[in-house]
Design a protein around this motif. Structure first.
Motif, mmCIF file in Angstrom:
data_model
loop_
_atom_site.group_PDB
_atom_site.id
_atom_site.type_symbol
_atom_site.label_atom_id
_atom_site.label_comp_id
_atom_site.label_asym_id
_atom_site.label_seq_id
_atom_site.Cartn_x
_atom_site.Cartn_y
_atom_site.Cartn_z
ATOM 1 N N THR A 215 -4.376 4.851 -3.380
ATOM 2 C CA THR A 215 -5.581 4.046 -3.358
ATOM 3 C C THR A 215 -6.013 3.750 -1.928
ATOM 4 O O THR A 215 -5.341 4.120 -0.956
ATOM 5 N N THR A 216 -7.124 3.052 -1.752
ATOM 6 C CA THR A 216 -7.749 2.892 -0.436
ATOM 7 C C THR A 216 -6.876 2.095 0.525
ATOM 8 O O THR A 216 -6.593 2.529 1.654
ATOM 9 N N THR A 217 -6.421 0.934 0.110
ATOM 10 C CA THR A 217 -5.677 0.058 1.019
ATOM 11 C C THR A 217 -4.274 0.567 1.305
ATOM 12 O O THR A 217 -3.615 0.083 2.229
ATOM 13 N N ASP A 218 -3.758 1.525 0.521
ATOM 14 C CA ASP A 218 -2.436 2.109 0.781
ATOM 15 C C ASP A 218 -2.509 3.356 1.638
ATOM 16 O O ASP A 218 -1.470 3.939 1.966
ATOM 17 N N ASP A 219 -3.705 3.789 2.010
ATOM 18 C CA ASP A 219 -3.881 4.991 2.822
ATOM 19 C C ASP A 219 -3.679 4.629 4.295
ATOM 20 O O ASP A 219 -4.437 3.814 4.847
ATOM 21 N N PRO A 220 -2.685 5.224 4.955
ATOM 22 C CA PRO A 220 -2.457 4.873 6.367
ATOM 23 C C PRO A 220 -3.597 5.312 7.283
ATOM 24 O O PRO A 220 -3.868 4.649 8.302
ATOM 25 N N VAL A 221 -4.275 6.379 6.958
ATOM 26 C CA VAL A 221 -5.379 6.840 7.800
ATOM 27 C C VAL A 221 -6.556 5.872 7.700
ATOM 28 O O VAL A 221 -7.177 5.513 8.723
ATOM 29 N N ILE A 222 -6.872 5.419 6.486
ATOM 30 C CA ILE A 222 -7.964 4.457 6.319
ATOM 31 C C ILE A 222 -7.607 3.137 6.996
ATOM 32 O O ILE A 222 -8.470 2.469 7.595
ATOM 33 N N GLU A 224 -5.840 2.790 9.656
ATOM 34 C CA GLU A 224 -6.055 2.980 11.091
ATOM 35 C C GLU A 224 -7.535 2.981 11.439
ATOM 36 O O GLU A 224 -7.958 2.386 12.444
ATOM 37 N N LEU A 225 -8.345 3.633 10.607
ATOM 38 C CA LEU A 225 -9.792 3.659 10.861
ATOM 39 C C LEU A 225 -10.407 2.278 10.717
ATOM 40 O O LEU A 225 -11.328 1.913 11.472
ATOM 41 N N ALA A 226 -9.920 1.496 9.766
ATOM 42 C CA ALA A 226 -10.444 0.144 9.604
ATOM 43 C C ALA A 226 -10.073 -0.737 10.787
ATOM 44 O O ALA A 226 -10.863 -1.604 11.214
ATOM 45 N N LYS A 228 -9.753 0.256 13.829
ATOM 46 C CA LYS A 228 -10.613 0.650 14.950
ATOM 47 C C LYS A 228 -12.073 0.277 14.717
ATOM 48 O O LYS A 228 -12.896 0.458 15.629
ATOM 49 N N GLY A 229 -12.415 -0.202 13.522
ATOM 50 C CA GLY A 229 -13.802 -0.562 13.225
ATOM 51 C C GLY A 229 -14.687 0.639 13.018
ATOM 52 O O GLY A 229 -15.876 0.626 13.393
ATOM 53 N N ALA A 230 -14.151 1.697 12.404
ATOM 54 C CA ALA A 230 -14.927 2.929 12.218
ATOM 55 C C ALA A 230 -15.993 2.778 11.136
ATOM 56 O O ALA A 230 -16.883 3.623 11.039
ATOM 57 N N GLY A 231 -15.908 1.773 10.302
ATOM 58 C CA GLY A 231 -16.883 1.604 9.227
ATOM 59 C C GLY A 231 -16.870 0.195 8.688
ATOM 60 O O GLY A 231 -16.058 -0.653 9.090
ATOM 61 N N PRO A 356 3.643 19.685 -0.793
ATOM 62 C CA PRO A 356 2.383 19.090 -1.242
ATOM 63 C C PRO A 356 1.463 20.144 -1.846
ATOM 64 O O PRO A 356 1.498 21.318 -1.476
ATOM 65 N N ALA A 357 0.678 19.739 -2.804
ATOM 66 C CA ALA A 357 -0.276 20.655 -3.422
ATOM 67 C C ALA A 357 -1.342 21.065 -2.407
ATOM 68 O O ALA A 357 -1.534 20.411 -1.373
ATOM 69 N N SER A 358 -1.989 22.169 -2.696
ATOM 70 C CA SER A 358 -3.042 22.667 -1.811
ATOM 71 C C SER A 358 -4.264 21.756 -1.928
ATOM 72 O O SER A 358 -5.188 21.993 -2.712
ATOM 73 N N VAL A 359 -4.219 20.689 -1.148
ATOM 74 C CA VAL A 359 -5.311 19.721 -1.116
ATOM 75 C C VAL A 359 -5.574 19.368 0.332
ATOM 76 O O VAL A 359 -4.654 18.968 1.071
ATOM 77 N N GLY A 360 -6.799 19.528 0.750
ATOM 78 C CA GLY A 360 -7.196 19.140 2.100
ATOM 79 C C GLY A 360 -7.994 17.853 2.053
ATOM 80 O O GLY A 360 -8.920 17.703 1.244
ATOM 81 N N TYR A 361 -7.622 16.910 2.914
ATOM 82 C CA TYR A 361 -8.292 15.605 2.953
ATOM 83 C C TYR A 361 -9.216 15.557 4.160
ATOM 84 O O TYR A 361 -8.775 15.757 5.299
ATOM 85 N N LYS A 362 -10.484 15.310 3.862
ATOM 86 C CA LYS A 362 -11.472 15.133 4.923
ATOM 87 C C LYS A 362 -11.953 13.690 4.893
ATOM 88 O O LYS A 362 -12.464 13.209 3.871
ATOM 89 N N TYR A 363 -11.769 12.994 6.017
ATOM 90 C CA TYR A 363 -12.243 11.617 6.137
ATOM 91 C C TYR A 363 -13.640 11.674 6.739
ATOM 92 O O TYR A 363 -13.819 12.113 7.887
#
Length: 548
Positions: A215-222, A224-226, A228-231, A356-363
C-alpha cells in the motif's frame, strides 16, 4: 334437487360479487383477475338463457307507458347496408352475386384483421405473464450484500453523494513526468499470438515468482518522495484507477484517506480484499445470485462452492498473475532493467529460491493547473518490439468460469471467429474491471495492453485452465471503445482531492454502500485499522502460555 325448488328461477352467480377488493399485484391477484374476467364473459354469453331475470312490463292497465327498445332491428340494419336478404328459391344466385360484389380482397382483409387481432391478444397476454414472472424474479434475485468494512457508531459522516454525480466531473489532463523506475521487465513471447481455441495452451503456475501488493504508506520510495516534498497527493495506480472507475462499481469497497499537513495519502486496509479481481460484477445476474439469496438460505454443495463470488475472485486473481508471467520469455537475455532494483524484494525471498515477478515500477508525478501534484506508483509487466521500437506493455486476463451462465457466450466456439462478440459480452459483465485496467495502463504510460482469454479446462475444476487467445489494444483507443473518458477520470480524482483538502487534518474513510450507488465519507479516529505495538507484544507473550 328438492321438489320445492324446481319452479324457482335460478342464475349462476358469484357469492363475493358485491365485495370490494384491494389492489393486489401478486401472482394470486393476477389469477383472481383472470377468474373474474372469465366469469363475466360467462354471464354475458349466457344472458339469454335465463329470460326470467330480464325485465318485462306486464301491466296492461297503463296504456300510456311504452318500453323503448334501443336495439336496432335487423330489418333496419339490412336496409342501411343495402342488403335485402336472399329471395326464396334463389338463395345460391343471390349469395354468388353478393360474394362477387365484395370480391376476394374483402375476405382477405377481413381474415388479416382477425389474425392480427388474435396476434395482439396473444402478445398482450404474454407481456402480462412476463411482467409477473420478471417481478418475482427480481425479488428472488435480490441479494443483500455485506459492507466491506463494519461502520462504527462513533464514526461521523461528513459527506455523502451518489455515484452518478461523479460521471459529471471534468478536468483537463495534468502534465506528466517520471520520477524514477524500479525493477525489471521481460519481453513478450510472440508464440502466444498464434494461440487459439484449437491450439490452446495450458496455464502454468508461477510458483517461483513473488508478487507485491504494497500500500501507499508502506512503500519506502513514496515515503522518501513525500519527505522531499515531491508532491501533495500520494497513491498507487490500483487505488487511483479504482477511484476513476468507481461510477461503474457494484460491489462494496472502501479506501482510507489520511491527511498529514499539506499532504494527502490514499491507502487500503491491511485486511481488505481490495486487490482481488471481481468476476461478472456488472452482469445482469452476478455469480450465484439466483441460487443463493435471502429466500433460499440452503448451503452450497462442493461443486457450487467454487462459483461463489469470493472463490471466483481468488481464482481470477491467480489466473491474472500466472498469465502475466507465462506470456513473457524466460531468460535474462530478453530482460530490460530499470535504473533501480525492486524495492520490495529482500534476501529472505532469494534464499527460498524465488525471484520477483516481471513487474516494473514507474513513479510518476501528475501536476494539475492549480498546482496540485499527484505522485503515483505505476506498474508495467513487459516489453515488446514493434517496428524496431521497444514498447511497454501491461498484461491482464479475462477468465470464463461457466460457458452456460446467464449473459455469457461460449468462448471455445466464438473466441476465434467472433472475438468482438466475446469482448462486447465481457464489457457488459466486467465493465468496472476493464475500466480499471485501462486506467492503470494510461497512468503507467503503456504503449500496448494485452488481454488474455482464459477458460477452465473443466467447468467443475477451478485449478486447471487453458489459454484460448491473446489480444493487444492501445490504451487510449480502448478507452474510447469502452466509453472511458480521460477528462472524467481526472475530474473524479480532482474532486476527491479537493474534498479531503477542504477538511482538517486527520483520517477519513471513503465507503461505497453495499446495496445502493452511494459514496459516504467518514471521519474516523487516528488509530483506526492500526494495531499498537503493545497489543502485538501482548499476543506474542500470551502465545506460549496458551500452548502450555
Amino acid at each position: 334437487m328438492p321438489s320445492k325448488f324446481e319452479d324457482v328461477p335460478y342464475s349462476p352467480f358469484y357469492k363475493g360479487e358485491r365485495l370490494g377488493r384491494a389492489a393486489d399485484f401478486t401472482l394470486a391477484g393476477e389469477r383472481y383477475r383472470q377468474l373474474i374476467s372469465r366469469r363475466n364473459q360467462y354471464f354475458r354469453d349466457n344472458a339469454e338463457t335465463n329470460p326470467e331475470f330480464n325485465y318485462k312490463h306486464d301491466n296492461q292497465e297503463d296504456d300510456s307507458f311504452n318500453l323503448v327498445d334501443s336495439a336496432k332491428s335487423r330489418k333496419l340494419q339490412a336496409m342501411r347496408r343495402g342488403y335485402r336478404g336472399p329471395q326464396r328459391g334463389n338463395w345460391n344466385n343471390n349469395n354468388r352475386r353478393n360474394n362477387q360484389k365484395q370480391g376476394p380482397q374483402h375476405h382477405r382483409n377481413a381474415q388479416a384483421q382477425q389474425s392480427g387481432k388474435r396476434r395482439m391478444d396473444k402478445l398482450n397476454k404474454a407481456r402480462q405473464q412476463s411482467s409477473v414472472r420478471n417481478r418475482f424474479r427480481r425479488d428472488d434475485n435480490k441479494v443483500e450484500r455485506k459492507p466491506s468494512v463494519q461502520v462504527q457508531s462513533t464514526w461521523e459522516v461528513i459527506e455523502q453523494f451518489d455515484l452518478s454525480q461523479l460521471t459529471k466531473m471534468q478536468s483537463n489532463k495534468p502534465e506528466t513526468e517520471d520520477l524514477g523506475g524500479y525493477g525489471f521487465l521481460d519481453a513478450y513471447d510472440e508464440t502466444y499470438d498464434r494461440v487459439s481455441s484449437k491450439a490452446d495452451k495450458t496455464l502454468q503456475r508461477a510458483d517461483t515468482k513473488d508478487f507485491y501488493y504494497v500500500t501507499t504508506t508502506d512503500d519506502p520510495v513514496i515515503e522518501e518522495l513525500a519527505t522531499k516534498g515531491a508532491g501533495t497527493v500520494f497513491a498507487t495506480d490500483s487505488i487511483l484507477s479504482h477511484l476513476m472507475a468507481s461510477p461503474r462499481s457494484v460491489y462494496p469497497w472502501d479506501i482510507v484517506a489520511q491527511r498529514v499537513g499539506n499532504a494527502l495519502f490514499f491507502d487500503k486496509r491491511d485486511d481488505s480484499t481490495f486487490d482481488l479481481l471481481t468476476v461478472n460484477e456488472t452482469a445482469v445476474e452476478p455469480p450465484n445470485t439466483n441460487r443463493f439469496n435471502n429466500r433460499n438460505p440452503e448451503p452450497p454443495t462442493a461443486a457450487e462452492a467454487i462459483n461463489l463470488p469470493e472463490r471466483l475472485s481468488i481464482e481470477a486473481t491467480m489466473i491474472n498473475q500466472n498469465f502475466s508471467q507465462q506470456v513473457l520469455r524466460k531468460g535474462k537475455g530478453s530482460r530490460t532493467h530499470f535504473e533501480n532494483e525492486n524495492p520490495f524484494f529482500d534476501e529472505e525471498d532469494a534464499e527460498e529460491g524465488k525471484e520477483p515477478a516481471s513487474v516494473g515500477y514507474k513513479y510518476r508525478r501528475f501536476t494539475f493547473a492549480d498546482g496540485v501534484k499527484v505522485v503515483a506508483r505505476c506498474e508495467l509487466h513487459g516489453t515488446m518490439t514493434k517496428k524496431g521500437k521497444e514498447n511497454l506493455i501491461t498484461c491482464y486476463s479475462l477468465n470464463e468460469w461457466d460457458s452456460k451462465a446467464v449473459g455469457t457466450v461460449d468462448w471455445r466456439s466464438k473466441v476465434d471467429s467472433q472475438r468482438g462478440s466475446v469482448l462486447a459480452t465481457e464489457l457488459k459483465n466486467n465493465s468496472c474491471k476493464l475500466a480499471k485496467w485501462t486506467a492503470q495502463s494510461l497512468l503507467a504510460g503503456a504503449d500496448q495492453m494485452a488481454i488474455g482469454f482464459v477458460t477452465r479446462k473443466n467447468k467443475k475444476d477451478a485449478n486447471n485452465h487453458k489459454i484460448l487467445g491473446t489480444q493487444f489494444y492501445k490504451p487510449k483507443e480502448f478507452a474510447k471503445q469502452i466509453t472511458l473518458s480521460q477528462t472524467n477520470m481526472w475530474g473524479i480524482l480532482k474532486m476527491l482531492v479537493d474534498l479531503f483538502m477542504s477538511h482538517p487534518e486527520g483520517k477519513y474513510l471513503l465507503v461505497r454502500d453495499p446495496n445502493k450507488p452511494i459514496l459516504r465519507v467518514y471521519k474516523v479516529p487516528q488509530d483506526t485499522f492500526e494495531e499498537s505495538d503493545d497489543e502485538d507484544a501482548g499476543e506474542e507473550a500470551a502465545a506460549p502460555t496458551k500452548a502450555e
